[in-house]
Design an enzyme around this catalytic site. Structure first.
Site, PDB file in Angstrom:
ATOM      1  CE  LYS A  11      31.984  49.273  19.742  1.00 50.23           C
ATOM      2  NZ  LYS A  11      31.309  48.971  18.467  1.00 50.23           N
ATOM      3  CG  PHE A  59      24.068  51.072  12.364  1.00 47.62           C
ATOM      4  CD1 PHE A  59      24.820  51.789  13.282  1.00 47.62           C
ATOM      5  CD2 PHE A  59      24.362  51.214  11.011  1.00 47.62           C
ATOM      6  CE1 PHE A  59      25.844  52.635  12.878  1.00 47.62           C
ATOM      7  CE2 PHE A  59      25.393  52.052  10.594  1.00 47.62           C
ATOM      8  CZ  PHE A  59      26.132  52.765  11.532  1.00 47.62           C
ATOM      9  NE  ARG A  87      39.888  52.058  11.423  1.00 46.78           N
ATOM     10  CZ  ARG A  87      38.656  51.986  11.925  1.00 46.78           C
ATOM     11  NH1 ARG A  87      38.412  52.429  13.146  1.00 46.78           N
ATOM     12  NH2 ARG A  87      37.670  51.466  11.224  1.00 46.78           N
ATOM     13  CB  THR A  93      33.096  46.515  11.344  1.00 46.57           C
ATOM     14  OG1 THR A  93      33.900  47.675  11.122  1.00 46.57           O
ATOM     15  CG2 THR A  93      31.907  46.888  12.199  1.00 46.57           C
ATOM     16  NE  ARG A 104      35.570  45.653  15.944  1.00 39.20           N
ATOM     17  CZ  ARG A 104      35.706  46.794  15.297  1.00 39.20           C
ATOM     18  NH1 ARG A 104      36.283  46.825  14.096  1.00 39.20           N
ATOM     19  NH2 ARG A 104      35.261  47.912  15.830  1.00 39.20           N
ATOM     20  CG  ASN A 114      32.008  45.757  16.797  1.00 35.71           C
ATOM     21  OD1 ASN A 114      31.928  46.405  17.834  1.00 35.71           O
ATOM     22  ND2 ASN A 114      32.038  46.321  15.610  1.00 35.71           N
ATOM     23  CG  HIS A 117      34.792  53.280  18.821  1.00 39.85           C
ATOM     24  ND1 HIS A 117      34.056  53.612  17.712  1.00 39.85           N
ATOM     25  CD2 HIS A 117      35.578  54.359  19.096  1.00 39.85           C
ATOM     26  CE1 HIS A 117      34.384  54.853  17.337  1.00 39.85           C
ATOM     27  NE2 HIS A 117      35.294  55.323  18.162  1.00 39.85           N
TER      28      HIS A 117
END
Length: 141
Positions: A11, A59, A87, A93, A104, A114, A117
């Site tokens: 991100k 959100f 993951r 998250t 993260r 964060n 994705h």
């Protein structure tokens, strides 16, 4: 174990921190191969379409605004149990709840910014990979 493909997005916050290479090293260290990749700056329409599943969530607007705030690095990852592996590498998250040593925990600032994705299931992975890499733009090796 099955060879799977999953989508990963680094991100805008993590791209701005210049940690793409460190994140890629974690993918590769876990046995995942980058089989397609590109840096893009999402348009509002693209971000809204990609995150349409969250359209009714409170959100949604903030998520879209964040995802168009700067360039992102998008990659398809391939390997045994790629979805779960990715993951696990990402962590929770909320980076405050993410285990030490996860992407993260190490690179994210908040639940909104964060860092990454990742697809959450085989069905979503197929849709998400096709969204960014339609046709034959994936190179297994």
């Amino acid at each position: 174990m099955a060879i799977e493909r999953t989508l990963s997005i680094i991100k805008p916050d993590a791209v701005a921190k210049n940690v793409i290479g460190q994140i890629y090293a974690r993918f590769e260290g876990a046995g995942l191969k980058v089989v397609a990749a590109k840096m893009i700056h999402l348009s509002r329409a693209e971000a809204e379409q990609f995150y349409a599943v969250h359209k009714e969530r409170p959100f949604f607007k903030d998520l879209v605004d964040f995802m168009i705030s700067g360039p992102v690095m998008v990659q398809a990852l391939e390997g045994e149990s790629a979805i779960v592996k990715n993951r696990d590498l990402m962590g929770a998250t909320d980076p405050k709840k993410a285990e030490k040593g996860t992407i993260r925990a190490d690179f994210a600032d908040s639940i909104d910014a964060n860092a990454v994705h990742g697809s959450d299931a085989a069905e979503t992975a197929a849709v998400e990979v096709a969204f960014f890499f339609p046709g034959l733009n994936i190179y297994s090796r």
